[in-house]
Enzyme design. Structure first.
Site, mmCIF file in Angstrom:
data_model
loop_
_atom_site.group_PDB
_atom_site.id
_atom_site.type_symbol
_atom_site.label_atom_id
_atom_site.label_comp_id
_atom_site.label_asym_id
_atom_site.label_seq_id
_atom_site.Cartn_x
_atom_site.Cartn_y
_atom_site.Cartn_z
ATOM 1 N N SER A 16 2.370 11.863 -15.590
ATOM 2 C CA SER A 16 2.878 13.080 -14.943
ATOM 3 C C SER A 16 3.610 14.028 -15.896
ATOM 4 O O SER A 16 3.394 15.242 -15.814
ATOM 5 C CB SER A 16 3.790 12.714 -13.773
ATOM 6 N N LYS A 62 8.553 5.115 -2.885
ATOM 7 C CA LYS A 62 7.886 6.096 -2.008
ATOM 8 C C LYS A 62 8.316 6.000 -0.550
ATOM 9 O O LYS A 62 8.275 6.993 0.180
ATOM 10 C CB LYS A 62 6.361 5.909 -2.081
ATOM 11 N N ASN A 83 5.748 11.288 -1.862
ATOM 12 C CA ASN A 83 5.648 11.238 -3.330
ATOM 13 C C ASN A 83 6.140 12.523 -3.979
ATOM 14 O O ASN A 83 6.048 12.668 -5.201
ATOM 15 C CB ASN A 83 4.212 10.936 -3.766
ATOM 16 N N ASP A 97 -0.396 12.897 -2.019
ATOM 17 C CA ASP A 97 -1.518 11.977 -2.274
ATOM 18 C C ASP A 97 -2.663 12.237 -1.294
ATOM 19 O O ASP A 97 -3.831 12.188 -1.662
ATOM 20 C CB ASP A 97 -1.072 10.514 -2.121
ATOM 21 N N GLU A 148 -6.411 -8.299 8.017
ATOM 22 C CA GLU A 148 -5.252 -7.937 8.855
ATOM 23 C C GLU A 148 -4.658 -6.603 8.415
ATOM 24 O O GLU A 148 -4.209 -5.807 9.245
ATOM 25 C CB GLU A 148 -4.150 -9.010 8.792
ATOM 26 N N LYS A 149 -4.629 -6.374 7.103
ATOM 27 C CA LYS A 149 -4.051 -5.115 6.613
ATOM 28 C C LYS A 149 -4.913 -3.915 7.009
ATOM 29 O O LYS A 149 -4.405 -2.841 7.322
ATOM 30 C CB LYS A 149 -3.869 -5.164 5.095
ATOM 31 N N MET A 187 -9.263 -2.053 -12.722
ATOM 32 C CA MET A 187 -8.220 -1.468 -13.568
ATOM 33 C C MET A 187 -7.973 -2.365 -14.780
ATOM 34 O O MET A 187 -8.025 -3.593 -14.657
ATOM 35 C CB MET A 187 -6.936 -1.362 -12.734
ATOM 36 N N TYR A 209 -8.016 5.148 -12.708
ATOM 37 C CA TYR A 209 -8.303 6.074 -13.818
ATOM 38 C C TYR A 209 -8.091 5.437 -15.186
ATOM 39 O O TYR A 209 -8.153 6.100 -16.208
ATOM 40 C CB TYR A 209 -7.520 7.381 -13.684
ATOM 41 N N GLY A 230 -10.902 8.793 -11.057
ATOM 42 C CA GLY A 230 -9.531 8.671 -10.573
ATOM 43 C C GLY A 230 -8.597 9.767 -11.060
ATOM 44 O O GLY A 230 -7.550 10.005 -10.453
HETATM 45 P P1 ATR Z 1 -1.854 0.888 -3.781
HETATM 46 O O1 ATR Z 1 -0.567 1.306 -3.147
HETATM 47 O O2 ATR Z 1 -2.069 1.449 -5.158
HETATM 48 O O3 ATR Z 1 -3.020 1.116 -2.891
HETATM 49 P P2 ATR Z 1 -1.547 -1.884 -3.080
HETATM 50 O O4 ATR Z 1 -0.763 -1.503 -1.889
HETATM 51 O O5 ATR Z 1 -1.067 -3.017 -3.898
HETATM 52 O O6 ATR Z 1 -1.699 -0.682 -4.072
HETATM 53 O O7 ATR Z 1 -3.051 -2.166 -2.612
HETATM 54 C C1 ATR Z 1 -3.982 -2.710 -3.461
HETATM 55 C C2 ATR Z 1 -5.310 -2.824 -2.707
HETATM 56 O O8 ATR Z 1 -6.272 -3.392 -3.593
HETATM 57 C C3 ATR Z 1 -5.248 -3.749 -1.501
HETATM 58 O O9 ATR Z 1 -6.146 -3.269 -0.531
HETATM 59 C C4 ATR Z 1 -5.723 -5.080 -2.084
HETATM 60 O O10 ATR Z 1 -6.300 -5.946 -1.151
HETATM 61 P P3 ATR Z 1 -5.396 -6.962 -0.278
HETATM 62 O O11 ATR Z 1 -4.785 -6.142 0.815
HETATM 63 O O12 ATR Z 1 -6.337 -7.983 0.212
HETATM 64 O O13 ATR Z 1 -4.366 -7.511 -1.228
HETATM 65 C C5 ATR Z 1 -6.791 -4.597 -3.041
HETATM 66 N N1 ATR Z 1 -7.066 -5.540 -4.114
HETATM 67 C C6 ATR Z 1 -6.379 -5.687 -5.269
HETATM 68 N N2 ATR Z 1 -6.950 -6.634 -6.047
HETATM 69 C C7 ATR Z 1 -8.018 -7.105 -5.367
HETATM 70 C C8 ATR Z 1 -9.024 -8.082 -5.637
HETATM 71 N N3 ATR Z 1 -9.036 -8.774 -6.777
HETATM 72 N N4 ATR Z 1 -9.984 -8.292 -4.714
HETATM 73 C C9 ATR Z 1 -9.992 -7.592 -3.555
HETATM 74 N N5 ATR Z 1 -9.075 -6.653 -3.250
HETATM 75 C C10 ATR Z 1 -8.106 -6.402 -4.129
#
Ligand code: ATR
Length: 265
Positions: A16, A62, A83, A97, A148-149, A187, A209, A230
């Protein structure tokens, strides 16, 4: 001189300052932007309000920042996170965002209404993208490793917007117009990973990104898809922050500054 900052922890790798200082230089305004590591908001907030005209807020503040502000725009209430803060007589919170995600998608798909979008992920970035697409009138489906999320996010959208988000047990790619990776898969240091094995020839966006050319985007390009990297969402959220603070963002200059910084880091 007006001062701006991004606050977070950790904050050392933030792109940033380079992006915003390049913008200020291009605009010829007397302003400076810095990265500040903030561990505890309660100790930092008064200092920030007194010394800065505006701040961007990143992980882990945030949500916590909302306790301190006076006004929240609609996107902040929807997403439950901010943000960008504008300090004046009052402290006003924004979530750029969501706007950044939509503007990034619009570089390839100007009209999102009616478009079928699959979002992978259910974290903070996915939330901004899902809400943005739902508000634009797209048909959104959602897939996340932890179902669930995804269900929670879909329920939240239904409650707040009265719109249905389809939660999938596995990614369904048939009939899609747009596919978005909003997970952190791919990443650095896991640049050899991708959320999917095969990708259709549609519009494909990645929020990752680093690296700029993720495996996901390489697969998409190989399939003949149109891709959005990204950096685009990042630059567009930054541009919207600048508009909130009263400037006209020089987007091209900002994008170049981010790309240069990424190459150097
Ligand atoms: P951000 O705020 O940047 O979105 P986050 O809240 O940590 O970061 O979310 C990361 C996302 O990437 C989540 O959807 C996570 O899945 P889970 O909810 O199951 O944890 C997903 N994610 C990260 N690594 C993963 C992996 N190796 N396989 C599948 N999903 C992954």
């Amino acid at each position: 001189m007006k001062k701006y900052a991004v606050i977070g922890n950790p904050i050392g790798q933030s792109l940033s300052p380079a992006m915003h200082n390049a913008a200020f230089k291009e605009l010829g305004v007397d302003a400076h932007y810095e990265a500040l590591e903030v561990e505890k908001l309660d100790r930092a907030y008064d200092f920030l309000k007194k010394n800065f005209a505006g701040i961007n807020v990143t992980i882990p503040h945030k949500v916590g920042i909302l306790e301190y502000v006076d006004e929240k725009e609609m996107a902040v209430d929807l997403i439950g996170a901010a943000n960008c803060i504008e300090f004046g007589k009052t402290a006003n919170a924004y979530n750029t965002d969501m706007y950044g995600a939509i503007e990034a998608l619009k570089t390839e798909v100007p009209k999102l209404k009616g478009k079928r979008v699959l979002v992978l992920g259910a974290g903070g970035a996915a939330r901004a993208i899902v809400y943005g697409c739902a508000l634009e009138g797209a048909e959104v489906s959602l897939y996340n490793r932890t179902v669930e999320k995804a269900n929670e996010l879909a329920k939240d959208v239904r409650t707040k917007l009265g719109k249905d988000i389809r939660v999938l047990r596995k990614p369904e790619l048939k009939g899609l117009d747009i596919l978005v990776n909003a997970t952190s898969i791919g990443m650095t240091p896991n640049a050899n990973e991708s959320p999917l094995d095969s990708i259709p020839k549609i519009v494909v966006m990645d929020i990752v990104y680093n690296p700029l050319d993720t495996k996901f985007l390489k697969q998409a390009k190989a399939a003949g898809a149109r891709t959005i990297n990204g950096v685009e969402m990042f630059v567009q959220q930054g541009a919207e922050s600048l508009r909130i603070w009263g400037y006209k963002p020089p987007i091209e200059v900002m994008r170049e500054a981010v790309l240069k910084e990424l190459k150097e880091k």
